[in-house]
Write a protein that holds these residues in place. Structure first.
Motif, PDB file in Angstrom:
ATOM      1  N   ASP A 209       0.805  -1.219   0.000  1.00 28.05           N
ATOM      2  CA  ASP A 209       0.000   0.000   0.000  1.00 28.05           C
ATOM      3  C   ASP A 209       0.841   1.273   0.000  1.00 28.05           C
ATOM      4  O   ASP A 209       0.321   2.368   0.206  1.00 28.05           O
ATOM      5  CB  ASP A 209      -0.952  -0.008   1.200  1.00 28.05           C
ATOM      6  CG  ASP A 209      -1.994  -1.115   1.093  1.00 28.05           C
ATOM      7  OD1 ASP A 209      -2.480  -1.360  -0.028  1.00 28.05           O
ATOM      8  OD2 ASP A 209      -2.298  -1.753   2.112  1.00 28.05           O
ATOM      9  N   ASP A 210       2.132   1.136  -0.237  1.00 28.47           N
ATOM     10  CA  ASP A 210       3.014   2.290  -0.367  1.00 28.47           C
ATOM     11  C   ASP A 210       2.859   2.851  -1.778  1.00 28.47           C
ATOM     12  O   ASP A 210       3.177   2.181  -2.762  1.00 28.47           O
ATOM     13  CB  ASP A 210       4.463   1.856  -0.124  1.00 28.47           C
ATOM     14  CG  ASP A 210       5.442   3.017  -0.157  1.00 28.47           C
ATOM     15  OD1 ASP A 210       5.073   4.112  -0.650  1.00 28.47           O
ATOM     16  OD2 ASP A 210       6.586   2.838   0.297  1.00 28.47           O
ATOM     17  N   PRO A 211       2.375   4.075  -1.940  1.00 34.37           N
ATOM     18  CA  PRO A 211       2.157   4.613  -3.291  1.00 34.37           C
ATOM     19  C   PRO A 211       3.441   4.806  -4.084  1.00 34.37           C
ATOM     20  O   PRO A 211       3.391   4.904  -5.315  1.00 34.37           O
ATOM     21  CB  PRO A 211       1.465   5.949  -3.026  1.00 34.37           C
ATOM     22  CG  PRO A 211       1.819   6.306  -1.617  1.00 34.37           C
ATOM     23  CD  PRO A 211       1.958   5.013  -0.884  1.00 34.37           C
ATOM     24  N   SER A 212       4.587   4.860  -3.406  1.00 30.96           N
ATOM     25  CA  SER A 212       5.848   5.022  -4.134  1.00 30.96           C
ATOM     26  C   SER A 212       6.324   3.710  -4.750  1.00 30.96           C
ATOM     27  O   SER A 212       7.245   3.707  -5.561  1.00 30.96           O
ATOM     28  CB  SER A 212       6.931   5.577  -3.202  1.00 30.96           C
ATOM     29  OG  SER A 212       7.297   4.631  -2.216  1.00 30.96           O
ATOM     30  N   THR A 214       5.474   0.730  -7.217  1.00 30.73           N
ATOM     31  CA  THR A 214       4.556   0.427  -8.312  1.00 30.73           C
ATOM     32  C   THR A 214       4.722  -0.980  -8.867  1.00 30.73           C
ATOM     33  O   THR A 214       3.849  -1.467  -9.588  1.00 30.73           O
ATOM     34  CB  THR A 214       4.754   1.426  -9.459  1.00 30.73           C
ATOM     35  OG1 THR A 214       6.114   1.368  -9.907  1.00 30.73           O
ATOM     36  CG2 THR A 214       4.440   2.851  -8.996  1.00 30.73           C
ATOM     37  N   ARG A 239      -3.841  -5.161  -6.793  1.00 35.65           N
ATOM     38  CA  ARG A 239      -3.547  -3.725  -6.801  1.00 35.65           C
ATOM     39  C   ARG A 239      -2.947  -3.256  -8.126  1.00 35.65           C
ATOM     40  O   ARG A 239      -2.577  -2.095  -8.265  1.00 35.65           O
ATOM     41  CB  ARG A 239      -2.588  -3.381  -5.655  1.00 35.65           C
ATOM     42  CG  ARG A 239      -3.222  -3.499  -4.275  1.00 35.65           C
ATOM     43  CD  ARG A 239      -2.159  -3.543  -3.197  1.00 35.65           C
ATOM     44  NE  ARG A 239      -2.685  -3.485  -1.858  1.00 35.65           N
ATOM     45  CZ  ARG A 239      -3.244  -4.512  -1.221  1.00 35.65           C
ATOM     46  NH1 ARG A 239      -3.358  -5.677  -1.825  1.00 35.65           N
ATOM     47  NH2 ARG A 239      -3.702  -4.372   0.013  1.00 35.65           N
ATOM     48  N   LYS A 241      -0.066  -4.163  -9.414  1.00 35.62           N
ATOM     49  CA  LYS A 241       1.375  -3.973  -9.305  1.00 35.62           C
ATOM     50  C   LYS A 241       2.073  -5.245  -9.785  1.00 35.62           C
ATOM     51  O   LYS A 241       2.062  -6.263  -9.097  1.00 35.62           O
ATOM     52  CB  LYS A 241       1.768  -3.657  -7.857  1.00 35.62           C
ATOM     53  CG  LYS A 241       1.154  -2.349  -7.341  1.00 35.62           C
ATOM     54  CD  LYS A 241       1.672  -1.979  -5.961  1.00 35.62           C
ATOM     55  CE  LYS A 241       1.095  -0.637  -5.517  1.00 35.62           C
ATOM     56  NZ  LYS A 241       1.678  -0.150  -4.248  1.00 35.62           N
TER      57      LYS A 241
END
Length: 692
Positions: A209-212, A214, A239, A241
């Protein structure tokens, strides 16, 4: 406190270096240097009982003496001292520690004692560990270079969205240095070492869940914690990713346990391949492919079903493109020609598409307008899933002009676009990377990455993963016992009868001709022992065959005495396959469909899946088996009962859930496929079980 580790691992507010050296050139001295150079904003505290200061900074004699409790402790000492410090971490409530130290499972008797002590400390809970033998963890976005890897002395490492989990510490350095040359940046990198506690799967899951972050790159030496890895992969797919993996290393476990051909067909590497596929992870064959595949995965969604992929190729250099085409074709990718409608659109735009599979623009393609227009038209063509542009020498000498058409075309709508740079053109590669356009610098890497991306599938979400270790002792069933097991699972076996050697020959309940086979669990491969006679036409020949089997087995197996014979009615099918089941020690049950009989070892034509499979999965296995074409009515021949074969695969793949003895390994070879509507028949069976 146990939930704190997910934050403290990569975003700690306070870190402690235990055993940090005063010499910044030494391994234990590097982490302090790297943290200072990278601008880590958190508190860094040093522990060294022999010095009041280290590298000009204050040092404390122990963790307990620190003015505050650190979030993350990096243990840089030898194993025994590291364990002492880990005890202290546990008492103080430190959420997570990383251990550089070696000297555990690989270090003999002393290492075993260290490993036992480590397990006892971790069993108390309240703290998580990365390692032992971890070279550290890195978060490039906040300057946390908590690592001893010398590669992080490199200045100006590019930041990006890729998170790396690696069993190898040195490889995270290789990834960042090679990535910098290509303009590929990373979000974070973790070396998990021995994975005694935290696994790659758990660590990667903590960043989902870390937006940085990908996407994910994995460098795997083992599938030791397969359940955690699969759980992470499912959530990453949910997600959007993508995950790519490079897997090396082969295990001897399968060979040690195998009593069948299935053991060799479902070896460690084959199992890893099918496991990663079931997880929706794109597996590459090369380390360079691991570095270059991610931009393509981020643009090419995983497929719902198996696909070969359709690639269109446009080039300014025919020879260079042909190298990439060869490599894609070797990996099962279809390079398809432009349709007549697409060629007509190109001609209407003043572009000559030629007549070949590859659209070779020659020198005209070095003009921006020609290449850009061609790419726009091809990216909209429905016959392609992916477009590859091959760029020649201009990529090295005029990189901006050479790749600008691809950069601009990729920004618009259409199929994913990738670029193969024929010359050594690092500047062009960096331009493409900054624009997010997938770029490949070697034909082998291009073929590897394109195949991995196109063959990637959505993960199987409803597949149970049973990697529970079996009993220490197992036993091999004889053929008659194996038939009983197979019949109980719903498979049809050939009519047979067990005879005691030396007893009067009874009337057979089935007609001649028959086959006579030695019946002995200690002789799984009966033909090699001289224990099989085919084409027996009457009782007299059967008596002679039984005597002959006894003599040959005794001769070839150092006097081994034959006491029982299995007599079986001879049956003919349209063809034969092997059906195998095995519990892999890391990922659990797998099922194998292969060419049967003597062809098993000659052709090694086999398809592997995690078990159990459903009916759709079984038909997919049949479609992928090259030798199964003989059952499709090839050149007017009768069709085989593929529906019955698919049902047999489903039933056989479910052996892991049978009641009673636990099936560790089973095989039917051959399994005859009869004409359509007549079913299948097991001709030879083998099984190894544990428990009751």
């Amino acid at each position: 406190m146990t939930s704190d580790w997910t934050r403290a691992l990569l975003t700690p507010q306070c870190v402690a270096l235990v055993g940090v050296s005063d010499d910044p050139a030494k391994t234990a001295g590097r982490p302090l240097q790297f943290l200072r150079r990278s601008g880590f904003a958190g508190e860094v505290m040093l522990v060294n009982p022999r010095r009041d200061s280290v590298q000009g900074e204050k040092a404390w004699p122990s963790l307990a003496a620190l003015p505050e409790r650190p979030d993350h402790v990096f243990l840089l000492t030898d194993a025994e001292k590291a364990l002492d410090s880990l005890e202290e971490c546990q008492r103080l409530g430190v959420p997570v520690a990383t251990m550089l130290s070696s000297g555990f499972a690989e270090a003999g008797e002393k290492g075993a004692a260290n490993e036992a002590r480590l397990a006892e400390i971790l069993s108390r809970g309240g703290m998580r560990l990365v390692g032992p033998s971890s070279i550290g963890v890195v978060n490039l976005h906040n300057g946390l270079t908590l690592t001893a890897n010398a590669a992080f002395a490199e200045p100006d490492l590019p930041k990006g969205g890729i998170f790396v989990g690696s069993h190898s510490g040195s490889l995270i350095g290789a990834l960042v240095s090679r990535g910098k040359r290509k303009g590929i940046g990373f979000a974070g990198l973790v070396s998990v070492g021995a994975e005694t506690d935290l696994s790659i799967g758990e660590i990667c899951a903590a960043t989902l869940d870390d937006p940085s972050v990908t996407s994910y790159m994995l460098f795997l030496e083992t599938l030791r914690h397969a359940e955690a890895l699969r759980a992470f992969a499912l959530e990453a797919a949910a997600r959007g990713k993508p995950v790519a993996a490079y897997k090396l290393g082969r295990s001897d476990e399968a060979a040690e346990l195998a009593v069948s051909h299935t053991g060799s067909l479902a070896g460690a590497d084959e199992v890893a391949d099918v496991f990663l596929r079931a997880c929706g992870i794109a597996r590459v064959e090369s380390f360079e492919g691991l570095i270059e595949v991610m931009p393509l995965l981020e643009r090419l969604p995983a497929a719902a079903q198996s696909r070969r992929g359709r690639v269109g190729v446009v080039t300014t250099t025919g020879g260079g493109a042909a190298m990439a085409v060869d490599q894609m074709a070797l990996r099962g990718v279809d390079v398809v020609p432009a349709s007549a409608a697409t060629r007509a659109k190109l001609r209407d735009s003043g572009i000559d598409p030629g007549h070949g599979r590859i659209i070779d623009l020659t020198l005209a393609g070095t003009r921006y307008d020609v290449m850009k227009t061609t790419l726009d038209i091809l990216r909209a063509a429905p016959e392609f899933d992916l477009l590859l542009a091959s760029v020649g020498s201009s990529a090295r000498f005029n990189p901006e002009l050479a790749v600008q058409p691809a950069i601009d075309a990729a920004a618009g709508p259409g199929h994913p676009l990738a670029v193969f740079l024929v010359p050594d053109a690092p500047d062009a590669a960096q331009l493409l990377a900054r624009s997010g356009v997938p770029a490949f610098q070697f034909p082998e890497t291009c073929g590897d990455a394109v195949a991995a991306a196109l063959h990637r599938r959505l993960p199987q979400r409803d597949l149970p993963l049973d990697a529970e270790a079996g009993a220490a002792e197992s036993r091999v069933l004889d053929e008659a016992q194996s038939y009983a097991l197979l019949s109980g699972a719903g498979l049809t076996v050939a009519p047979h009868l067990v005879l005691e050697v030396g007893q009067p020959l009874p009337e057979l309940p089935f007609a001649y001709p028959v086959v006579a086979k030695v019946l002995d669990a200690a002789i799984p491969h009966k033909t090699d022992a001289g224990g099989v006679v085919l084409g027996i036409r009457d009782a007299q020949e059967l008596e002679a065959a039984i005597a002959g089997v006894g003599e040959r087995v005794a001769e070839r197996m150092a006097g081994h005495r034959v006491t029982r014979i299995l007599v079986q009615q001879m049956t003919r099918g349209l063809g034969e396959v092997l059906l195998g089941f095995r519990r892999d020690p890391q990922v659990g049950p797998v099922v194998v469909l292969a060419a049967g009989g003597i062809h098993t070892e000659i052709y090694r034509d086999s398809i592997l899946r995690l078990a159990p499979v459903d009916l759709a999965g079984a038909f997919e296995m049949i479609a992928e088996l090259k030798s199964a074409r003989i059952f499709e009515g090839f050149r007017g021949a009768p069709k085989g009962d593929l529906a019955a074969l698919a049902e047999a695969i489903v039933a056989f793949s479910g052996l892991g859930a049978t009641q009673g003895a636990r099936v560790e390994e089973a095989e039917i070879n051959p399994l005859f496929v009869l004409p359509e509507g007549q079913g299948i028949m097991a001709i030879d069976g083998l099984a190894r079980v544990s428990g009751t």
